[in-house]
Design an enzyme around this catalytic site. Structure first.
Site, PDB file in Angstrom:
ATOM      1  N   GLU A 280      -0.098   5.726   2.840  1.00 21.59           N
ATOM      2  CA  GLU A 280       1.111   5.960   2.030  1.00 21.59           C
ATOM      3  C   GLU A 280       1.107   7.449   1.729  1.00 21.59           C
ATOM      4  O   GLU A 280       0.426   7.912   0.830  1.00 21.59           O
ATOM      5  CB  GLU A 280       1.046   5.106   0.757  1.00 21.59           C
ATOM      6  N   CYS A 314       5.555  10.116  -5.254  1.00 27.34           N
ATOM      7  CA  CYS A 314       5.882  10.064  -3.825  1.00 27.34           C
ATOM      8  C   CYS A 314       7.345   9.708  -3.650  1.00 27.34           C
ATOM      9  O   CYS A 314       7.962  10.061  -2.649  1.00 27.34           O
ATOM     10  CB  CYS A 314       5.065   8.993  -3.130  1.00 27.34           C
TER      11      CYS A 314
HETATM   12  C1  UN1 Z   1       3.509   7.062  -5.790  1.00 30.38           C
HETATM   13  O1  UN1 Z   1       4.155   8.016  -6.191  1.00 30.38           O
HETATM   14  O2  UN1 Z   1       2.544   7.194  -5.011  1.00 30.38           O
HETATM   15  O3  UN1 Z   1       8.107   3.686  -7.122  1.00 30.38           O
HETATM   16  C2  UN1 Z   1       3.726   5.678  -6.218  1.00 30.38           C
HETATM   17  C3  UN1 Z   1       7.470   4.346  -7.939  1.00 30.38           C
HETATM   18  C4  UN1 Z   1       6.163   3.818  -8.438  1.00 30.38           C
HETATM   19  C5  UN1 Z   1       5.037   4.120  -7.537  1.00 30.38           C
HETATM   20  C6  UN1 Z   1       4.997   5.475  -6.961  1.00 30.38           C
HETATM   21  N1  UN1 Z   1       6.240   2.395  -8.650  1.00 30.38           N
HETATM   22  O4  UN1 Z   1       7.871   5.408  -8.352  1.00 30.38           O
END
Ligand code: UN1
Length: 526
Positions: A280, A314
């Site tokens: 990821e 992310c």
């Molecule tokens: C991440 O930034 O690695 O959708 C995870 C989201 C969170 C998870 C992000 N539930 O922003």
């Protein structure tokens, strides 16, 4: 302030008591918490709070020898754990969820202290852990395989899902508990011990997570079983630990969250030994605001997705494509919101933007803004560092930049609150721009037109792993599979059938007849 706040938090997590046991063999020494006290003294790691840049802990990092030793222990735990019925494994995860619920405030306080996200967001992250744990408990009775029609008479064909083996988890600073929780809660019900290399920037959160698991184990029926103590491990250290995990043949799966270069290195190393990887990696998430968009919703979604977690998710919104008929209006409203947001100490509930993680993050942001200017972009608002009473924290004003989204700077993910803004006249053209980046994690469209929404979600629409209508790009629920395509790495974690990553599938054909018919009608008489 830090020492006391940290100790209070640790007290309420039971960590200081626990350190007398075995997680902190070196003990709590003034401000310092030492893991692997016997390890190389040169190999120390300082942890600072992004709130004010003050040092809050000191670690001796784990060594490569610790990796080999830990994998061996995890393998021993696996020999035991795979024989425990999955619903019983789920019972341990149920107890973990229970402990997390009891410790929610303290765990969130620690995330805020060490990572710098606001208390609300930290509580949300801990909630994500509770959610995935409870999801995993239900799942522990639903690790279903198929029964499959067989072409042979008096035969039955089916598949079973078996535990895979110890899983190596490498995670990033921005979700210092939840991403490990996605992996380990599923891993544990699937029958896999977990070895975790947390980000060097957030090892205290990892220790707290470990403490929670140990406390749940102590309350569980597995409390007297020595192998169970080795179900969960953390190895604090730098990328050499990550590489050693990726190389180790005793770890059939490496799940890695972080940068694209890190993911490529992990994939190559794991691939070279034909292990599995679950990646990821970077996102470069976009939203399209179509002419019919309900702007009151869209503006809130834009601002939350772009500035929440100081642009360090992310799934943070990085690119915005607005229809030309709304462009000026959206630009004005987002600018207004950007100028209103309160920035500062994330422990103060009035602030909705905390600090960036460190100076390198500030430099990356400044550098990207400079490049955007050189590439024809105009800074509409923000981008400057905000001085918070001389504190050493890296606080910034979120930045909005008008630029052609085909500019090279827009193709790279900068882990900071920069939102690139462009306009479009035709949806096809917007979709082309939308997909024209190396990453493919999250995406969204705001529209009241079902035709536009369906096109966006279709095979010729968004090419991302997550595509949303009338909500932002960030803040995904755990029930769905989480991950993305292209340089995002192709992995899917968390909900849906992501559990299958943590198990091995066995296809079984059983003959209950008195003959031996061969598949494909082959005759083979001897
Ligand atoms: C991440 O930034 O690695 O959708 C995870 C989201 C969170 C998870 C992000 N539930 O922003």
């Amino acid at each position: 302030m830090k020492t006391q706040a940290l100790m209070d938090t640790f007290d309420s997590l039971g960590l200081t008591q626990y350190q007398q046991d075995k997680v902190f063999p070196g003990g709590v020494n003034g401000r310092a918490i030492i893991v692997n006290a016997g390890a190389d003294k040169e190999n120390r790691l300082a942890v600072t709070s992004p709130i004010d840049g003050e040092k809050i802990a000191d670690f001796n990092c784990a060594s490569s020898a610790d990796v080999a030793d830990t994998v061996e222990k995890a393998q021993q735990a696996f020999q035991y754990w795979r024989t425990v019925p999955a619903p019983k494994r789920g019972d341990l995860v149920r107890l973990i969820a229970l402990v997390v619920r009891e410790r929610k405030q303290a765990l969130a306080a620690l995330i805020t202290l060490e990572m710098g996200k606001t208390v609300q967001e930290s509580l949300g992250e801990v909630q994500e852990w509770i959610d995935i744990a409870e999801f995993a408990v239900g799942l522990s009775r639903q690790l279903y395989g198929l029964t499959i029609a067989t072409e042979r008479p008096e035969h039955r064909m089916m598949e079973q899902w078996h535990p895979l083996g110890p899983v190596g988890v490498i995670s990033a600073f921005n979700f210092p508990m939840a991403v490990w929780a996605w992996n380990s809660m599923l891993g544990l019900v699937c029958g896999d011990p977990v070895i975790w290399k947390p980000s060097e920037k957030t090892p205290l959160c990892a220790l707290a997570c470990q403490q929670v698991v140990m406390e749940a184990l102590a309350r569980s029926e597995f409390n007297k079983i020595p192998e169970a103590e080795n179900l969960s491990h953390i190895l604090v250290g730098d990328k050499h630990i990550g590489q050693a995990l990726a190389r180790h043949p005793g770890l059939p799966l490496i799940s890695a969250t972080g940068s694209v270069p890190m993911g490529k290195a992990v994939a190559q190393t794991v691939g070279a030994r034909l292990g599995r990887h679950l990646l990821e990696l970077g996102g470069n998430n976009a939203m399209i605001v179509a002419p019919s968009a309900e702007l009151s919703l869209a503006i809130r979604a834009i601002v939350f997705s772009a500035v929440g977690t100081t642009g360090q998710r992310c799934t943070s919104l990085r690119r915005l494509l607005v229809h030309e008929s709304l462009f000026d209006q959206v630009c004005e409203k987002v600018t207004h919101a950007y100028q209103q947001v309160s920035i500062g100490d994330p422990r103060d509930e009035n602030n909705i933007i905390g600090p960036l993680i460190d100076e390198a993050a500030l430099q990356a942001m400044t550098h990207a803004i400079e490049k955007a200017r050189q590439q024809g972009g105009t800074v509409i608002t923000g981008g400057e560092r905000v001085n918070k009473g001389g504190s050493g924290g890296f606080y910034v004003k979120p930045c909005l930049i008008k630029i052609d989204l085909d500019a090279p700077v827009v193709k790279a993910e900068t882990f900071a609150p920069i939102l690139y803004l462009d306009q479009y006249s035709d949806l096809q053209e917007a979709l082309t721009k939308h997909n024209n980046v190396p990453q493919g994690l999250s995406s969204a469209i705001f529209t009241e037109s079902s035709r536009e929404a369906e096109l966006f979600l279709s095979a010729i629409g968004s090419d991302c792993g997550i595509a949303n209508v009338n909500i932002g790009t960030s803040g995904a629920e755990i029930g769905g599979a989480f991950g993305g395509e292209k340089e995002t790495g192709g992995g899917r974690e968390s909900g849906s059938d992501a559990w299958k990553n943590y198990m091995r599938r066995s296809t079984n054909t059983i003959n209950y007849g008195k003959d031996l018919p061969l598949a494909q009608g082959i005759k083979f008489d001897i």
